[in-house]
Design an enzyme around this catalytic site. Structure first.
Site, PDB file in Angstrom:
ATOM      1  N   ASP A  99       0.849  -1.191   0.000  1.00 52.56           N
ATOM      2  CA  ASP A  99       0.000   0.000   0.000  1.00 52.56           C
ATOM      3  C   ASP A  99       0.891   1.249   0.000  1.00 52.56           C
ATOM      4  OD1 ASP A  99      -2.902   1.004   0.573  1.00 52.56           O
ATOM      5  OD2 ASP A  99      -1.673   2.071   2.036  1.00 52.56           O
ATOM      6  N   GLU A 128       1.649   0.169  -4.936  1.00 53.65           N
ATOM      7  CA  GLU A 128       1.180   1.462  -5.451  1.00 53.65           C
ATOM      8  C   GLU A 128       2.391   2.388  -5.532  1.00 53.65           C
ATOM      9  OE1 GLU A 128      -3.303   2.212  -4.040  1.00 53.65           O
ATOM     10  OE2 GLU A 128      -1.895   2.096  -2.369  1.00 53.65           O
TER      11      GLU A 128
END
Length: 408
Positions: A99, A128
């Site tokens: 994340d 990400e």
């Protein structure tokens, strides 16, 4: 809850059961921030070490979540790397999705990959790679630094927004839904954002196509079905067709395809674009929709089986893509490309993929002159089975808003 050991055995049992079904298990790894910095265990052990602070001593918030983990500090890096290795070895996890990976530093992510390679090189690492503050830009584990992150892939928002329009503007269209201005973004994504040519401009360059996570929908922002509903004024039948069409572009592209749970049956969250705190009524998977949208479900199954069976859709290197993927000369509303299957050991010698985003059927001249071709994707059907055999042809007609795949 009063027996912590039970939670451990339950999770191990769940992972084992899924593995026995032939499914690998990836875990969401949220190291970039914590819920409460002051009460976090590591901060209590060594105050003011675990989190980044600005020149005034305030916690930085590059993530927008109030505190950024200082992954560049030796013992924070060790905490992250050791815990990922522990998850992989003790729980037999098969992959990790980081994340807000851009908050973390390049060296930490390199060490994560190196540690996992010693356990099992097939463990997947994706993240990400958004460019977020806190570190000098050349130290961030971002898309633009992907060349420093061998064996790690980043979500590709270029092909995502190219296909369906910006996730930050519900009404904006993408190439698949009528905005021809986004065509170049789709072309780049189809190559896996490799250094393909001067005419195909990637916003960030991968070292190999496997570093590009190609998707049109994830847990964040509108689902694809909701995005199409918001941006295209049309009926339900056409929305379903557009849903299949948009999804097919990402699924057939070079790189690593990603499907959001429920995307295969046109999942809707009722227009909720930030549902992390919404109820089960919004977030639950409505499995009855598998029946309602059986056509889309079977279309996804077909595309997956096609990709799985043919290495031409899974080229491993930039050189493979440059040598064996050739874009055809078409109008702005059509993207067509030839895959040289023979060049990558595919039993299909030449494959042609055509995406028609126009409002009318498109006639596309096929490379290689007059030949007999077999159709495996057309309209709302996809797979490895032959849908039609076209004898001695030089052109095909592709219906509006659909994908066609032919081979010889």
């Amino acid at each position: 809850p009063t027996n912590p050991k039970l939670r451990i055995t339950e999770l191990k049992s769940a992972i084992l059961a899924l593995n026995k079904q032939g499914l690998r298990v990836n875990m969401d790894a949220v190291y970039n921030h914590v819920s409460n910095a002051s009460s976090f265990s590591q901060n209590l052990i060594v105050p003011n070490y675990f989190f980044r602070r600005d020149d005034n001593g305030n916690l930085t918030s590059g993530s927008g979540c109030g505190n950024d983990v200082a992954s560049e500090r030796p013992m924070v890096r060790k905490f992250i790397v050791d815990s990922v290795k522990y998850w992989a070895s003790e729980y037999n996890l098969d992959g990790f999705r980081f994340d807000l990976m851009g908050i973390l530093d390049v060296t930490t992510m390199q060490n994560v990959r190196e540690g996992l390679d010693k356990i099992d090189p097939s463990i997947i690492v994706i993240g990400e790679g958004w460019n977020m503050g806190g570190l000098p830009e050349d130290q961030r584990a971002t898309q633009v630094n992907i060349s420093k992150l061998d064996g790690i892939a980043a979500f590709n928002d270029q092909i995502r927004d190219g296909i369906k329009g910006s996730v930050f503007n519900a009404d904006e269209k993408g190439w698949a839904t009528g905005n021809t201005g986004r065509r170049g973004d789709v072309l780049a994504g189809i190559t896996g954002n490799v250094a393909y040519s001067a005419s195909v401009t990637a916003n960030w360059i991968t070292s190999d196509p496997g570093q590009s996570v190609n998707y049109v929908e994830a847990h964040d922002n509108l689902t694809l079905a909701d995005k199409i509903f918001s941006s295209v004024n049309t009926n339900a039948t056409t929305r379903s067709k557009l849903h299949r069409f948009a999804s097919s572009i990402a699924l057939l592209s070079q790189g690593l395809p990603f499907i959001h749970a429920g995307q295969e049956f046109e999942r809707t969250k009722g227009g909720d674009d930030n549902s992390y705190q919404s109820s089960d009524a919004t977030n639950s998977l409505k499995y009855k929709q598998r029946v309602t949208y059986a056509t889309t479900l079977n279309y996804f199954k077909g595309l997956i089986s096609l990709r799985k069976a043919h290495p031409a859709f899974r080229m491993a290197t930039t050189n493979d893509v440059k040598k064996n993927l050739t874009f055809l000369n078409t109008s702005q509303t059509v993207i067509a490309y030839k895959l040289n299957g023979a060049g990558v050991g595919d039993k299909w010698g030449t494959i042609v993929v055509i995406h028609n985003a126009g409002k009318a059927s498109a006639s596309v001249t096929l490379p290689g002159g007059k030949a007999t071709r077999k159709v495996v994707v057309n309209g709302d059907k996809a797979g490895v089975a032959t849908l039609a055999t076209l004898k001695s042809i030089t052109k095909v007609s592709v219906p509006a808003g659909t994908t066609m795949v032919v081979y010889k």
